[in-house]
Design a protein around this motif. Structure first.
Motif, PDB file in Angstrom:
ATOM      1  N   GLU A  71       0.838  -1.207   0.000  1.00 25.73           N
ATOM      2  CA  GLU A  71       0.000   0.000   0.000  1.00 25.73           C
ATOM      3  C   GLU A  71       0.872   1.256   0.000  1.00 25.73           C
ATOM      4  N   CYS A  72       1.979   1.224   0.736  1.00 29.62           N
ATOM      5  CA  CYS A  72       2.913   2.365   0.751  1.00 29.62           C
ATOM      6  C   CYS A  72       3.563   2.559  -0.613  1.00 29.62           C
ATOM      7  N   ASP A  73       3.900   1.463  -1.272  1.00 26.54           N
ATOM      8  CA  ASP A  73       4.467   1.568  -2.629  1.00 26.54           C
ATOM      9  C   ASP A  73       3.460   2.206  -3.582  1.00 26.54           C
ATOM     10  N   PHE A 117      -5.586  10.055  -3.545  1.00 26.02           N
ATOM     11  CA  PHE A 117      -6.613   9.980  -2.499  1.00 26.02           C
ATOM     12  C   PHE A 117      -6.957   8.527  -2.190  1.00 26.02           C
ATOM     13  N   ARG A 118      -7.177   7.709  -3.223  1.00 26.17           N
ATOM     14  CA  ARG A 118      -7.540   6.303  -3.001  1.00 26.17           C
ATOM     15  C   ARG A 118      -6.436   5.546  -2.273  1.00 26.17           C
ATOM     16  N   ALA A 119      -5.189   5.797  -2.639  1.00 24.43           N
ATOM     17  CA  ALA A 119      -4.076   5.114  -1.978  1.00 24.43           C
ATOM     18  C   ALA A 119      -4.018   5.494  -0.495  1.00 24.43           C
ATOM     19  N   ALA A 120      -4.156   6.786  -0.204  1.00 26.10           N
ATOM     20  CA  ALA A 120      -4.146   7.234   1.195  1.00 26.10           C
ATOM     21  C   ALA A 120      -5.380   6.706   1.935  1.00 26.10           C
ATOM     22  N   CYS A 144      -5.668  12.538   3.431  1.00 28.40           N
ATOM     23  CA  CYS A 144      -6.985  12.518   2.764  1.00 28.40           C
ATOM     24  C   CYS A 144      -7.717  13.838   2.984  1.00 28.40           C
ATOM     25  N   ARG A 145      -7.630  14.371   4.203  1.00 29.49           N
ATOM     26  CA  ARG A 145      -8.310  15.626   4.514  1.00 29.49           C
ATOM     27  C   ARG A 145      -7.743  16.776   3.678  1.00 29.49           C
TER      28      ARG A 145
END
Length: 192
Positions: free
Chosen positions: A63-65, A88-91, A114-115
């Motif tokens: 997920e970090c990659d 946004f989706r990754a975060a 995200c915020r």
């Protein structure tokens, strides 16, 4: 074809209303189980989760990659609808997975990112360092999980990033009062 009268609903009439109670046909659909046959779905789920827990760190690294790749795309292409959405989706995925996978501080930092993406009126005007620090923090929290979580550094880092992000968002949204309430609200990432 006649209906079974025993299955007819019971009707109680009152002056201003009626109560209709249908016959309970579910009794025929269930069977009693003995104690030795009882299933514990929660226990089975916890057992399955414990079996998968060895994979959590590698899943978080993946997920970090993905987050780093999305950030790189933003740095190369700028904020387009596609790069914004992918970042946004990754975060957001990290925010959702982090507590389950044992990385609550990474979830808090991801929520803060995200915020920013959600509430900044112009993402191109957001200081690149602010976004970069969030991504670096998430990666460090995941990479150094055992070391910094125990020392409390991870949560402190996430809290400071959230404070800086909120301060920035309050400043750039001072002319958008409808956004200020959402920015001032507490985070929704569950605690550990």
């Amino acid at each position: 074809m006649s209906r079974d009268k025993s299955l007819a609903p019971k009707v109680e009439a009152f002056a201003d209303h009626q109560i209709i109670t249908p016959h309970n046909t579910l009794r025929r659909a269930i069977r009693r189980v003995e104690d030795r046959e009882r299933d514990d779905p929660v226990g089975r789920a916890e057992q399955a989760l414990a079996g998968l827990s060895g994979e959590f760190k590698s899943w978080m690294r993946s997920e970090c990659d993905r987050l780093a790749a999305a950030h790189l795309a933003v740095l190369v292409q700028g904020f387009t609808p596609q790069t914004r959405d992918e970042l946004f989706r990754a975060a957001h995925d990290i925010k959702g997975d982090a507590v389950t996978f044992g990385f609550p501080a990474a979830g808090a930092a991801a929520e803060s990112l995200c915020r920013i993406i959600e509430h900044a009126p112009n993402l191109d005007a957001v200081p690149a360092e602010l976004i970069g620090h969030h991504i670096d923090a998430i990666q460090a929290i995941v990479r150094e999980h055992n070391t910094i979580e125990k020392a409390g550094v991870a949560q402190e880092l996430s809290d400071r990033l959230r404070g800086i992000a909120d301060e920035y968002l309050m400043l750039v949204n001072k002319d958008r009062p409808e956004r200020l309430e959402a920015i001032a609200s507490p985070g929704i990432v569950p605690a550990e």
